[in-house]
Write an enzyme that holds these catalytic residues in place. Structure first.
Site, PDB file in Angstrom:
ATOM      1  N   ASP A   1       1.336   7.004  -0.096  1.00 25.09           N
ATOM      2  CA  ASP A   1       0.373   6.018  -0.597  1.00 25.09           C
ATOM      3  C   ASP A   1       0.580   5.733  -2.085  1.00 25.09           C
ATOM      4  OD1 ASP A   1      -2.048   4.543   0.455  1.00 25.09           O
ATOM      5  OD2 ASP A   1      -2.856   5.397  -1.402  1.00 25.09           O
TER       6      ASP A   1
ATOM      7  N   GLU B   1      -5.018  -8.452   5.146  1.00 25.25           N
ATOM      8  CA  GLU B   1      -5.245  -7.770   6.426  1.00 25.25           C
ATOM      9  C   GLU B   1      -6.324  -6.724   6.206  1.00 25.25           C
ATOM     10  OE1 GLU B   1      -4.137  -8.322   9.307  1.00 25.25           O
ATOM     11  OE2 GLU B   1      -4.086  -6.480  10.464  1.00 25.25           O
TER      12      GLU B   1
ATOM     13  N   ASP C   1      -0.383  -6.740   3.764  1.00 24.09           N
ATOM     14  CA  ASP C   1      -0.474  -5.707   4.794  1.00 24.09           C
ATOM     15  C   ASP C   1      -1.391  -4.574   4.321  1.00 24.09           C
ATOM     16  OD1 ASP C   1       0.825  -4.407   7.288  1.00 24.09           O
ATOM     17  OD2 ASP C   1       1.114  -2.890   5.721  1.00 24.09           O
TER      18      ASP C   1
ATOM     19  N   HIS D   1      -6.620  -0.773   2.489  1.00 27.02           N
ATOM     20  CA  HIS D   1      -6.245   0.532   1.929  1.00 27.02           C
ATOM     21  C   HIS D   1      -5.846   0.450   0.463  1.00 27.02           C
ATOM     22  CE1 HIS D   1      -6.656   2.168   5.922  1.00 27.02           C
ATOM     23  NE2 HIS D   1      -6.047   1.077   6.342  1.00 27.02           N
TER      24      HIS D   1
ATOM     25  N   ASN E   1       0.803  -1.225   0.000  1.00 29.27           N
ATOM     26  CA  ASN E   1       0.000   0.000   0.000  1.00 29.27           C
ATOM     27  C   ASN E   1       0.834   1.272   0.000  1.00 29.27           C
ATOM     28  OD1 ASN E   1      -2.512   1.616   0.496  1.00 29.27           O
ATOM     29  ND2 ASN E   1      -1.440   2.045   2.428  1.00 29.27           N
TER      30      ASN E   1
HETATM   31  C1  LAG Z   1      -0.475  -2.845   9.236  1.00 27.42           C
HETATM   32  N1  LAG Z   1      -1.452  -3.621   8.843  1.00 27.42           N
HETATM   33  O1  LAG Z   1      -2.373  -3.303   8.004  1.00 27.42           O
HETATM   34  C2  LAG Z   1       0.522  -3.339  10.196  1.00 27.42           C
HETATM   35  O2  LAG Z   1       0.050  -4.552  10.808  1.00 27.42           O
HETATM   36  C3  LAG Z   1       0.844  -2.269  11.205  1.00 27.42           C
HETATM   37  O3  LAG Z   1       1.716  -2.763  12.187  1.00 27.42           O
HETATM   38  C4  LAG Z   1       1.441  -1.074  10.469  1.00 27.42           C
HETATM   39  O4  LAG Z   1       1.692   0.032  11.366  1.00 27.42           O
HETATM   40  C5  LAG Z   1       0.480  -0.580   9.398  1.00 27.42           C
HETATM   41  N2  LAG Z   1      -0.370  -1.572   8.807  1.00 27.42           N
HETATM   42  C6  LAG Z   1       1.287   0.070   8.272  1.00 27.42           C
HETATM   43  O5  LAG Z   1       1.985  -0.927   7.556  1.00 27.42           O
HETATM   44  C7  LAG Z   1       2.955   0.082  11.992  1.00 27.42           C
HETATM   45  C8  LAG Z   1       2.850   0.797  13.315  1.00 27.42           C
HETATM   46  C9  LAG Z   1       2.678   2.290  13.106  1.00 27.42           C
HETATM   47  C10 LAG Z   1       3.827   2.834  12.266  1.00 27.42           C
HETATM   48  C11 LAG Z   1       3.753   2.103  10.919  1.00 27.42           C
HETATM   49  C12 LAG Z   1       4.864   2.538   9.970  1.00 27.42           C
HETATM   50  O6  LAG Z   1       1.749   0.272  14.068  1.00 27.42           O
HETATM   51  O7  LAG Z   1       2.724   2.934  14.403  1.00 27.42           O
HETATM   52  O8  LAG Z   1       3.694   4.224  12.079  1.00 27.42           O
HETATM   53  O9  LAG Z   1       3.926   0.683  11.142  1.00 27.42           O
HETATM   54  O10 LAG Z   1       6.122   2.319  10.524  1.00 27.42           O
HETATM   55  C13 LAG Z   1       4.808   5.034  12.470  1.00 27.42           C
HETATM   56  C14 LAG Z   1       4.456   6.018  13.541  1.00 27.42           C
HETATM   57  C15 LAG Z   1       3.416   7.029  12.982  1.00 27.42           C
HETATM   58  C16 LAG Z   1       3.994   7.733  11.758  1.00 27.42           C
HETATM   59  C17 LAG Z   1       4.380   6.667  10.718  1.00 27.42           C
HETATM   60  C18 LAG Z   1       5.044   7.278   9.494  1.00 27.42           C
HETATM   61  O11 LAG Z   1       3.913   5.334  14.653  1.00 27.42           O
HETATM   62  O12 LAG Z   1       3.137   7.995  13.972  1.00 27.42           O
HETATM   63  O13 LAG Z   1       3.032   8.596  11.177  1.00 27.42           O
HETATM   64  O14 LAG Z   1       5.333   5.741  11.318  1.00 27.42           O
HETATM   65  O15 LAG Z   1       6.253   7.905   9.832  1.00 27.42           O
HETATM   66 CA    CA Z   2      -3.812   3.079  -0.729  1.00 22.88          CA
END
Ligand code: LAG
Ligand code: CA
Length: 472
Positions: A161, A223, A191, A195, A101
């Site tokens: 995106d 997912e 993943d 989206h 995505n």
């Molecule tokens: C998923 N499934 O659909 C994953 O299981 C999940 O773990 C992923 O989020 C999400 N989709 C995107 O692939 C994880 C974390 C997020 C993290 C993201 C990117 O749960 O917290 O976001 O991976 O690393 C982080 C920061 C955000 C920030 C983003 C971009 O927490 O605050 O905006 O990075 O910099």
């Molecule tokens: Ca998308």
């Protein structure tokens, strides 16, 4: 599932969250193959961002920089390829967590070298190559989660995106998946599938080759979180393209077992789930839910969590996925690590993985040979055989299996009717099954349609026709 994807293979899936490739290879040979697992879901294998300033959070992996398989936190391309072969030799497939995505976000490292040294900044990934035109026009976060336009074309937590409607992006993503398939990867968790428009995923998956060693299309599960809006952004909108994750199993059954409501679990899985059983991948917890509702996790539930995963392997709904994880003090905390090292710029993970040491829980080890039960009973119907309050239940699966579960602090000794044929059965919930039918734990006799078992406190007993005790 549709012709673009295969049905779920034999045996449950185990998610070895953040495990190094060489540790996965060893686990396949020593533990997963012998105990009946069909596949491992591995963490994303593509080049990812390196967030030193945030102490290398686990979620680095979900921000791809390129599709290079070299030098991720979990090892090299060669180590990845050799893992796939070792696991195949042990009868275990590798399912890759595929990020289709998006690419990176802004975060603490909005640009820089990725784990394999590729330069990038948001909307620009020259190593792939992707440029500004390969991303959608909506360059802000999803705000209205019921609007398919926003959910699928705007940004998920600020991640750039991809325009999955474009031929270049479709070809490039399919090229990545085919590189993995050529190495023997037999399936994918898609993943953030919610989206990506289903039509775009269909176009990508239709370009994916058959897996040579397994002679068919890869197995795919999407997912797709529950939520508002039309079917196109909910689980039923993806079932024509493979299986879907059923988060409702986690939230409902996970909570019931946490609360000792085992009898209620049978009602829950007996009807009213989000999709048909043969289209659902079910789990007590995953790497996200462990953090969003940590009350349902090994860290909080201890032995009750082992019981929950054992019951998941024994009940008839969906393809079970077992979680195997590590202890954490904060949501972002990465896997047990030795810190940054030469040749592994992303913060090396302790290798080999030592279960019980450094915070690796290895929940799957506590399930012993329980995955053999899942395969042995197949789709045989569930017949309840005993109940003692809400917290203790026992059931048959056709004439192939009998299992009992006890969510109390004291042993449960019971006699129950069973349709299992007369014989002596290994207890696969508490022991492995050795060569020539030697039981790793005790054996139980079935005689005249009755069985007498002692279920440990917060534990299980499971017997099936594939694990007869013949080795004494
Ligand atoms: C998923 N499934 O659909 C994953 O299981 C999940 O773990 C992923 O989020 C999400 N989709 C995107 O692939 C994880 C974390 C997020 C993290 C993201 C990117 O749960 O917290 O976001 O991976 O690393 C982080 C920061 C955000 C920030 C983003 C971009 O927490 O605050 O905006 O990075 O910099
Ligand atoms: Ca998308």
């Amino acid at each position: 599932a549709a012709s673009t994807t295969a049905d779920a293979g034999d045996g449950p899936i185990v998610h070895l969250f953040q495990w190094r490739w060489e540790s996965v290879a060893q686990e396949c040979a020593e533990t997963l193959g012998p105990n009946g697992y069909g596949a491992v879901q591995v963490s994303p294998p593509q080049e990812h961002v390196v967030l030193e300033g945030e102490d290398y959070p686990w979620w680095q992996d979900y921000q791809p920089v390129s599709y290079s398989l070299d030098n991720t936190r979990r090892g090299t391309r060669d180590e990845f390829a050799s893992m796939v072969r070792s696991c195949r030799d042990a009868g275990v497939k590798i399912y890759v967590d595929a990020i289709v995505n998006h690419m990176t976000g802004t975060g603490s490292a909005g640009s820089g070298p990725g784990s394999d040294g590729s330069t990038y900044q948001k909307y620009s990934y020259p190593h792939v190559p992707y440029g500004d035109g390969d991303f959608g026009d909506c360059r802000s976060d999803i705000a209205n989660w019921s609007d398919p336009e926003e959910v699928q074309n705007c940004e998920l937590v600020s991640l750039s995106d991809l325009d999955t409607g474009s031929e270049h992006v479709r070809d490039t993503v399919a090229g990545y998946l085919n590189d993995l398939v050529d190495l023997g990867v037999a399936g994918f968790r898609i993943d953030a599938a919610k989206h990506v428009p289903a039509g775009d995923l269909e176009a990508i998956l239709s370009r994916v080759d058959e897996v040579p060693e397994f002679g068919g299309r890869p197995y795919v599960f999407h997912e797709v979180l529950e939520g508002g809006g039309p079917e196109s952004i909910r689980p039923p909108g993806y079932t024509h393209l493979g299986d879907v994750t059923d988060m409702g199993y986690h939230s409902r059954v996970g909570a019931q077992i946490r609360d000792g409501q085992l009898a209620g679990v049978l009602d829950t899985v007996g009807g009213g789930m989000a999709v048909d059983s043969d289209q659902a991948v079910v789990f007590i917890d995953n790497h996200d839910t462990q953090r969003s509702d940590s009350s349902i996790s090994h860290q909080r539930m201890g032995e009750r969590h082992t019981l929950a995963q054992a019951l998941t392997l024994a009940q008839p709904y969906g393809t079970p996925k077992v979680m195997s994880s590590y202890r954490f003090d904060s949501d972002a905390q990465g896997p047990p690590s030795t810190g940054a090292e030469d040749g592994n710029p992303a913060g090396a993970i302790t290798a080999p993985t030592e279960c019980g040491a450094d915070g690796w829980y290895c929940e799957h080890r506590g399930l012993n040979a329980m995955p053999t039960f899942t395969t042995a009973v197949g789709d045989a119907p569930l017949t309840e055989r005993a109940e003692d309050g809400q917290e203790r239940i026992a059931f048959d699966r056709g004439e192939r299996g009998f299992a009992a579960f006890n969510a109390t602090g004291s042993e449960w000794t019971l006699s129950a009717p069973t349709a299992l044929p007369d014989g002596s059965y290994c207890d696969v919930a508490n022991g492995t099954v050795g060569a020539e039918g030697a039981c790793g734990s005790g054996a139980y006799e079935v005689s005249g349609g009755e069985v007498h078992v002692t279920v440990p406190a917060d534990g299980a007993v499971a017997l099936h026709t594939g694990a007869l005790c013949t080795g004494g």
